[in-house]
Structures are given as structure tokens and as C-alpha cells.
Design an enzyme around this catalytic site. Structure first.
Site, mmCIF file in Angstrom:
data_model
loop_
_atom_site.group_PDB
_atom_site.id
_atom_site.type_symbol
_atom_site.label_atom_id
_atom_site.label_comp_id
_atom_site.label_asym_id
_atom_site.label_seq_id
_atom_site.Cartn_x
_atom_site.Cartn_y
_atom_site.Cartn_z
ATOM 1 N N GLU A 186 -11.257 -5.232 1.176
ATOM 2 C CA GLU A 186 -10.437 -6.039 0.263
ATOM 3 C C GLU A 186 -11.235 -7.166 -0.382
ATOM 4 O O GLU A 186 -10.940 -7.631 -1.478
ATOM 5 C CB GLU A 186 -9.222 -6.603 1.011
ATOM 6 C CG GLU A 186 -8.068 -5.639 1.175
ATOM 7 C CD GLU A 186 -8.298 -4.557 2.213
ATOM 8 O OE1 GLU A 186 -9.458 -4.274 2.579
ATOM 9 O OE2 GLU A 186 -7.282 -3.970 2.654
ATOM 10 N N ASP A 244 -11.043 -2.635 11.196
ATOM 11 C CA ASP A 244 -9.978 -3.562 10.771
ATOM 12 C C ASP A 244 -9.623 -4.556 11.870
ATOM 13 O O ASP A 244 -9.594 -5.768 11.652
ATOM 14 C CB ASP A 244 -8.724 -2.784 10.339
ATOM 15 C CG ASP A 244 -8.983 -1.945 9.088
ATOM 16 O OD1 ASP A 244 -10.085 -2.052 8.511
ATOM 17 O OD2 ASP A 244 -8.076 -1.183 8.705
ATOM 18 N N LYS A 291 0.196 -6.508 1.639
ATOM 19 C CA LYS A 291 -0.529 -5.225 1.547
ATOM 20 C C LYS A 291 -0.135 -4.307 2.697
ATOM 21 O O LYS A 291 0.041 -3.109 2.504
ATOM 22 C CB LYS A 291 -2.043 -5.466 1.559
ATOM 23 C CG LYS A 291 -2.860 -4.198 1.288
ATOM 24 C CD LYS A 291 -4.343 -4.511 1.151
ATOM 25 C CE LYS A 291 -5.138 -3.344 0.590
ATOM 26 N NZ LYS A 291 -5.438 -2.287 1.539
ATOM 27 N N ASP A 328 0.816 -1.220 0.000
ATOM 28 C CA ASP A 328 0.000 0.000 0.000
ATOM 29 C C ASP A 328 0.851 1.272 0.000
ATOM 30 O O ASP A 328 0.512 2.257 -0.665
ATOM 31 C CB ASP A 328 -0.943 0.011 1.221
ATOM 32 C CG ASP A 328 -2.217 -0.779 0.946
ATOM 33 O OD1 ASP A 328 -2.270 -1.489 -0.083
ATOM 34 O OD2 ASP A 328 -3.161 -0.683 1.760
ATOM 35 N N ASN A 359 -4.722 -1.977 -4.467
ATOM 36 C CA ASN A 359 -5.956 -2.076 -3.691
ATOM 37 C C ASN A 359 -5.846 -1.211 -2.441
ATOM 38 O O ASN A 359 -6.396 -1.528 -1.402
ATOM 39 C CB ASN A 359 -6.237 -3.536 -3.328
ATOM 40 C CG ASN A 359 -7.693 -3.751 -2.930
ATOM 41 O OD1 ASN A 359 -8.505 -2.824 -3.003
ATOM 42 N ND2 ASN A 359 -8.025 -4.945 -2.490
ATOM 43 N N HIS A 419 -5.148 -9.404 3.063
ATOM 44 C CA HIS A 419 -4.116 -9.545 4.098
ATOM 45 C C HIS A 419 -4.677 -9.898 5.464
ATOM 46 O O HIS A 419 -4.130 -10.739 6.177
ATOM 47 C CB HIS A 419 -3.291 -8.253 4.178
ATOM 48 C CG HIS A 419 -4.112 -7.003 4.358
ATOM 49 N ND1 HIS A 419 -3.709 -5.940 5.127
ATOM 50 C CD2 HIS A 419 -5.346 -6.626 3.876
ATOM 51 C CE1 HIS A 419 -4.627 -4.979 5.096
ATOM 52 N NE2 HIS A 419 -5.620 -5.381 4.330
ATOM 53 N N ARG A 420 -5.797 -9.255 5.815
ATOM 54 C CA ARG A 420 -6.320 -9.508 7.163
ATOM 55 C C ARG A 420 -6.928 -10.904 7.304
ATOM 56 O O ARG A 420 -6.913 -11.488 8.390
ATOM 57 C CB ARG A 420 -7.338 -8.434 7.565
ATOM 58 C CG ARG A 420 -6.713 -7.067 7.595
ATOM 59 C CD ARG A 420 -7.442 -6.031 8.405
ATOM 60 N NE ARG A 420 -6.900 -4.735 8.037
ATOM 61 C CZ ARG A 420 -5.718 -4.264 8.448
ATOM 62 N NH1 ARG A 420 -4.983 -4.970 9.284
ATOM 63 N NH2 ARG A 420 -5.269 -3.090 8.045
HETATM 64 O O1 LIG Z 1 -8.551 6.046 6.636
HETATM 65 C C1 LIG Z 1 -7.941 4.987 6.821
HETATM 66 O O2 LIG Z 1 -6.709 4.968 6.961
HETATM 67 C C2 LIG Z 1 -8.698 3.745 6.883
HETATM 68 C C3 LIG Z 1 -10.049 3.768 7.132
HETATM 69 C C4 LIG Z 1 -10.866 2.553 7.317
HETATM 70 O O3 LIG Z 1 -11.688 2.418 6.187
HETATM 71 P P1 LIG Z 1 -13.265 2.828 6.168
HETATM 72 O O4 LIG Z 1 -13.371 4.240 6.534
HETATM 73 O O5 LIG Z 1 -13.631 2.573 4.745
HETATM 74 O O6 LIG Z 1 -13.964 1.947 7.144
HETATM 75 C C5 LIG Z 1 -9.990 1.311 7.447
HETATM 76 O O7 LIG Z 1 -10.757 0.163 7.259
HETATM 77 C C6 LIG Z 1 -8.865 1.318 6.453
HETATM 78 O O8 LIG Z 1 -8.062 0.170 6.576
HETATM 79 C C7 LIG Z 1 -7.959 2.491 6.687
HETATM 80 C C1 LIG Z 2 -9.650 -1.817 4.539
HETATM 81 C C2 LIG Z 2 -8.331 -1.852 4.458
HETATM 82 O O1 LIG Z 2 -7.603 -1.227 3.528
HETATM 83 P P1 LIG Z 2 -7.812 0.064 2.644
HETATM 84 O O2 LIG Z 2 -6.845 1.073 3.181
HETATM 85 O O3 LIG Z 2 -7.442 -0.357 1.273
HETATM 86 O O4 LIG Z 2 -9.214 0.524 2.766
HETATM 87 C C3 LIG Z 2 -7.537 -2.647 5.436
HETATM 88 O O5 LIG Z 2 -6.306 -2.472 5.465
HETATM 89 O O6 LIG Z 2 -8.087 -3.452 6.170
#
Ligand SMILES: O=C(O)C1=C[C@@H](OP(=O)(O)O)[C@@H](O)[C@H](O)C1
Ligand SMILES: C=C(OP(=O)(O)O)C(=O)O
Length: 643
Positions: free
Chosen positions: A343, A315, A411, A49, A92, A386-387
């Protein structure tokens, strides 16, 4: 497909220094790029990422220098990306895709933003709607409401208030807020609908403040960025350890004894996922926290189920789903609808895979309920998530299992499984190999009985495969046919008894004919491959003694003790001779000796799993030993190796 086989785990303890937070890393990179001045970013996460974000910034003309280790220098562009036309691939990474969409839509260039196929199924319409209110020219190249996107130069005319929906992903609000200073005007953002994943907005606000932009807020309803707001580099920025990544290790400590200590994130963190520790404490885990560390230990009486609203920790909540396998009662995780657009559809994926290992699962649009039951081994699919891979590593406390495509952890945590191995101890294996008629089977079975361990006679599996193939009318040299038989072998070992398709096998696998067949099918790589997992699932608590070819080299390379048990061909022929005579069979010693020598030669020379003493196996020469002496030697070595 690649896979990783995990043995059943015995315990977990140790310390893990966490990799950098994904959420902070990608925010810091973008703001450093937009800022005036140079920023040195320390402890940046190195993963897919962040690589996507770094690549994108470079493609946009930002000066990006790797200073070595996890340290990077970013030369800010003062709000104007030098490259005005680019096609960016963002994999992703939601934390790259959503914020870059917002920043680039207001940047006056012509950009195409793409991702992997799944990214093109993850919604972005609410963000695009918000950007269009500012005058941005954003079009969908595929499906309406989803990436890929085409952003074109447009006249940005902020008219004071923009509204954005916050109930699908908080990343839309995050993206807008981070981009708003580019308009140069005062803009307020009104959140429509219930904002989810709120703590991520706190990360956004804290990171923007670190770069000199303070957002005014009215609770979770309205956020205002004032005219004249500009990002200014703070010089050096340290990235905290990843709190979501911490969840796996804390859960390991809570299930596997502990203490497991994570370093790099703790009480002072700006990440909402540190609250996972509180959820784990509600399940009974013993948690301690310091400013930048946390530890978890298992409670005396075991974990207990919880019923939790997990909207604030979307998460880390996934980790609770597999921790629930070890909790008494039914665990309910609520308010997690966003799992369905991450994901993968994480509610569906979690339910499917938990059921594979025997849990009783109920799922709804925005919840999952998990009741543990007797666990059974399974191959877990990870859906390029990944999770999923990291969460299911915990399930290895319940059963040996296979994780398909384990490298998807890249990821956010490329060396997750290496770290996992440093803090976990698996059910021990003693692997015994040696030439035919060396007596290794009798020694192995007695060692297993003495230790209360299970016993695996891998030779029997090959014999059963040969027998099953014969019964199905499949020739022993039909590699694909025999491999299919091996993969579907319905075999149950209970002590000395072996059942094939529910029927006791007895001596049917000990005939000369089946011996020859076993030797043939065992030389076929596809058959060995099919029997690999079948053998590894014997690696359960309290331990296993495995006897057979390539036990220590291929099947259980991490065996605590590997023994190569042998005797001279003459001694082995004599033992076999005595056995046969005792059973009332007629036998001829010179013929037996010649047979054994031929068998040794064939077994040593074959290309697949040849007979040989592995470098890390101890040699047990039994020509002059009684079986009791041989058993004692193995037991002595084992207590030495496991102390
Ligand atoms: O802003 C961020 O860094 C994130 C917000 C969350 O997503 P959502 O806001 O879509 O729930 C989380 O699931 C993602 O891994 C990271
Ligand atoms: C939802 C996730 O990733 P993203 O930052 O791509 O939304 C995650 O890392 O669980």
C-alpha cells in the site's frame, strides 16, 4: 485531514468477532463468478477491497445479490464473462487487481484495468510476462511493468509450461493459477526465483479445491492445472475471519494484559497469518488456540524482542513492528522486501513513524530493526495504508497519539477503531469545568494530588498562547497568527511550574491584561483546534484531572467523570475578594461581582465553547461547601464511576 486522537491505554481485554478474510473473500468471489452454478457466500468481508471485486464482477455481467448482512449470492458464468468490454476500477486491492488481470487476459474481451495512484506504482510485470507466454495481449497504459493495463482479445495458445517470477508478489502466481482452468488445457507453471509469501498460495490452492479444481504440485517449484478443469460451485461457502486483522487484537492482549480473544479464525485456519500467534508467543505472550479462536495474554515479565524471518507472514509482521515498542531489546524483522511494494513503502513508512514516537529504527532493503525508547506523543501519518493505522493503534500503550486519516482502515476493516475501543481501557480522565472563580482549579489540583494523577489547567494554555502572541507582536484577534503560535507553543508543565520556551513563566500569565488576552484568543476556533492535541497528550497513565472550558465536551468526551463545578456569583465574588485581600491587594466587592457577572454572560453567550453544564456532567454546587468537601465529593464520584 481527519484524525483520531488516542489516549494512553491502560489495559486490553475482551472478545472480538473478526470480519471475513480479505484474501479468502476475493478469491471466493472470483471463483464463484467463474464457476458453473450459484454460490451463496456467507460472512464475506465488507470493505473497500471486496467492494472493488464485487463492483468489477457486476460490471462484467455477473449476477451479484446482497442477501443481507455479510451474505451474498453469486451466479457463476461458467468461465465466460457476459460483458466483453469494460473499464474496471480496482482501487488499491491487490487481491482484485492481480487475479482479475489474469482471468480477464484469458477471457477473450477488451478490458481496461485501473486503480488508485498507488496501485499504478505496484508492480505487475511478472504476471503480464507469464500471461504473454500464454498468448495474452496485455499492454501497459502508463509505465512499463505497472497498471493501468489494457487487455485485448487474443488467441490463447498454452504450450504446456509457463514460468512466472515469484519473488516480488505471490499474487502473480495466485492470479495465474486461478485463471488457468479458463484455457481448457493442461498447463504447468514454473516458479522462477524464490517464491515469497508462500502461505497465500496455500489459500489459493485450498479455495480452488473448494470449487472443484485440484492443482498438482511439485513442492513450491511447479504447479499443474489439468485439461478439463472447471470450477463448480460448492453451494454455500463460509469465509473465515481475517487472520491478519486478528493480529492487532492478539497484540493488544499481549501488551495490555488480556485476555483478548479473537473469534472466527484459529488452529484450523487455511490462512498463513495465524502463524503470527507463534511469533507473539516467541515474544513471550501467552497464547491459546482452538479450532476457530485464539486468545492472547501478556506475560508476567513483559515481552521480549525477537529476530524473525517474516516472509511467511508479510502482513501480520507489521503488527510485530509496533509490538516491538513493548519488547525488551531489539526486534529484527527480516526478509520483508515485499513491504516496499504494498500500500505504501511499508519499511520506510514504519521506520519514519516509529521514529516519530521515539523508537530507534534501522532499516535496510529487506529488514527493519526496532529498539524501543522513551515514547513521546506524535501525529502518525498512515500513507493511505490500513495496516499503518491499525498497527499504530498499539503504540497508544506507550503514549497518547494522533492517527491521521484513520478511515484508511476501510480497505480491510472499516470498523476497526470501534472494535478497538471495545477491548481497550484508556488512562482515566476527570474533567472539571465551571464558571470563572468557582474554585475549580484548586479543587482539580487537589483531586489530582490525591489520586497521583497529572493535572492540566487548560486555561493556562490559553494564557500562555496570549502571552506568547504578545511577546511575538501578534495581535490577539489575528486568528491565523495566534493559531500558529498555539501550534508551536514550546511549553513544559512540571507540577506547579510552567516553562515557556524554557523560561519559568510565574505570574506573567496571571495579569489582568493576559486574562483579557486569553479570553480573546480562546474564542478563536483555529486556536482551540491547535490546542486540542496539545491538551489530549496529557491523557497519560495513571490518569489526568483536566480543568477548563470544554474539557468534558470537546477535549475529553470519554472522560470517566465530568463535573460542572459552580457557586453563586456572590459567593465567587466573595472568594475572589478574600484571596486578593489575603495577598495584600486592594479590592472592591461590588466591582468584582459586576466583573464576574459580565464574564459569565460573555462566556455563556459566545459561540465557540460556551460555558454550560453538559448533559453528562455532574453538578457540584459549592456555595455552601468548603474546598475539602468539594474535593471529597469529586473523589467519591470518581470511585463510583471507575468501579
Ligand atoms: O494473495 C493474497 O491474498 C495476498 C498476498 C500477500 O501479498 P504478496 O504476495 O504480494 O506478498 C499479502 O500481502 C496480501 O495482503 C494478500
Ligand atoms: C498488501 C495488502 O494488500 P493487497 O491485497 O492490496 O496486496 C495488505 O492488505 O496488506
Amino acid at each position: 485531514m481527519e484524525f483520531l486522537d488516542l489516549p494512553q491505554l491502560l489495559s486490553a481485554a475482551g472478545t472480538v468477532r473478526l470480519p471475513g478474510s480479505k484474501s479468502i473473500s476475493n478469491r471466493v468471489l472470483l471463483l464463484a463468478a467463474l464457476a458453473d452454478g450459484e454460490t451463496e457466500v456467507r460472512d464475506l468481508l465488507a470493505s473497500d477491497d471486496t467492494e472493488r471485486m464485487l463492483d468489477a464482477l457486476q460490471a462484467l455481467g455477473i449476477g451479484v445479490t446482497h442477501l443481507g448482512g455479510e451474505n451474498w449470492k453469486i451466479v457463476g458464468c461458467g468461465g465466460a464473462f457476459p460483458v466483453k468490454q469494460a473499464e474496471l476500477f480496482l482501487g488499491n486491492a491487490g487481491t482484485a487487481f492481480r487475479p482479475l488481470t489474469a482471468a480477464l487476459a484469458l477471457a477473450g474481451g477488451d478490458y481496461v484495468l485501473k486503480g488508485v495512484a498507488r496501485m499504478h506504482e505496484r508492480p505487475i510485470g511478472d504476471l503480464v510476462d507469464g500471461l504473454r507466454q500464454l498468448g495474452a495481449d496485455v499492454s501497459y497504459l502508463g509505465n512499463e511493468g505497472y497498471p493501468p493495463l489494457h487487455l485485448k482479445p487474443a488467441t490463447i495458445r498454452p504450450d504446456g509450461v509457463v514460468s512466472v517470477r515469484g519473488d516480488v508478489s505471490s499474487q502473480f502466481l495466485t492470479g495465474l493459477l486461478m485463471a488457468l482452468p479458463l484455457t481448457g488445457q493442461t498447463v504447468a507453471v514454473d516458479v522462477v526465483g524464490e517464491l515469497i509469501s508462500k502461505p497465500y498460495i496455500e489459500i489459493t490452492l485450498a479455495t480452488m479445491a473448494r470449487f472443484g479444481v485440484v492443482v498438482e504440485r511439485d513442492g513450491w517449484q511447479r504447479f499443474t492445472v489439468r485439461a478439463g478443469s472447471r470450477y463448480v460451485s460448492p453451494g454455500t461457502v463460509y469465509v473465515e475471519g481475517d487472520a491478519s486483522s486478528a493480529s492487532y487484537f492478539l497484540a493488544l492482549g499481549a501488551i495490555g494484559g488480556g485476555p483478548v480473544r479473537v473469534e472466527g479464525v484459529g488452529r484450523d485456519s487455511i490462512q498463513g497469518d495465524v502463524k503470527f500467534a507463534e511469533a507473539l508467543a516467541q515474544m513471550g505472550a501467552i497464547i491459546e488456540t482452538g479450532p476457530n479462536w485464539m486468545t492472547a495474554c501478556a506475560p508476567q515479565g513483559g515481552l521480549i524482542a525477537v529476530d524473525l524471518d517474516c516472509n511467511h507472514i508479510p502482513d501480520a509482521a507489521m503488527t510485530l513492528a509496533t509490538a516491538a515498542l513493548f519488547a525488551k531489546g531489539t526486534t529484527t524483522l527480516r526478509n520483508i522486501a515485499s513491504w516496499r511494494v504494498k500500500e505504501t513503502d511499508r519499511i520506510a513508512a514504519m521506520a519514519t513513524e516509529l521514529r516519530k514516537i521515539g523508537a530507534v529504527v534501522e532499516e535496510g532493503a529487506d529488514f527493519i530493526k526496532i529498539t524501543p525508547s522513551t515514547a513521546r506523543p506524535a501525529a502518525i501519518d498512515t500513507y493511505d495504508d490500513h495496516r499503518m493505522a491499525m498497527c499504530f493503534s498499539l503504540a497508544a500503550f506507550a503514549t497518547p497519539l494522533r492517527i491521521n486519516d484513520p478511515k484508511c482502515v476501510a480497505k480491510t476493516f472499516p470498523d476497526y477503531f470501534e472494535r478497538f475501543a471495545t477491548v481497550t481501557r484508556a488512562a482515566p480522565v476527570i474533567a472539571i469545568d465551571g464558571p470563572s472563580a468557582s474554585g475549580k482549579g484548586s479543587v482539580a489540583a487537589r483531586v489530582a494530588a490525591a489520586l497521583g494523577f497529572a493535572y492540566l489547567d487548560s486555561g493556562a494554555l490559553y494564557r500562555l498562547t496570549a502571552l506568547a502572541a504578545q511577546r511575538a507582536g501578534i495581535a490577539w484577534d489575528d486568528e491565523a497568527g495566534v493559531a500558529a503560535i498555539a501550534a508551536g507553543l514550546d511549553v513544559v508543565f512540571t507540577g506547579e511550574d510552567i516553562r515557556l520556551a524554557g523560561v519559568l513563566v510565574g505570574d506573567a500569565i496571571r495579569t489582568e491584561d493576559i486574562s483579557a488576552g486569553a479570553s480573546k484568543v480562546a474564542a478563536l476556533p483555529a486556536v482551540r483546534e491547535a490546542l486540542l492535541f496539545r491538551q489530549r497528550v496529557f491523557n497519560t497513565l495513571p490518569g489526568l484531572v483536566g480543568d477548563g472550558r470544554d474539557m468534558g465536551s470537546v477535549i475529553f468526551p470519554r472522560a470517566v467523570l465530568k463535573v460542572f463545578l459552580t457557586a453563586t456569583a456572590e459567593a465567587r465574588a466573595e472568594r475572589r475578594y478574600k484571596q486578593l485581600i489575603e495577598k495584600g491587594f486592594s479590592a472592591n466587592l461590588p466591582d468584582l461581582l459586576a466583573d464576574l457577572q459580565q464574564r459569565d454572560a460573555r462566556d455563556s453567550q459566545r459561540s465557540v465553547a460556551p460555558l454550560r453544564q453538559e448533559a453528562d456532567a455532574r453538578l457540584l454546587e459549592t456555595t455552601q461547601l468548603t474546598i475539602e468537601q468539594a474535593v471529597k465529593q469529586v473523589l467519591d464520584w470518581y470511585s463510583e464511576a471507575s468501579s
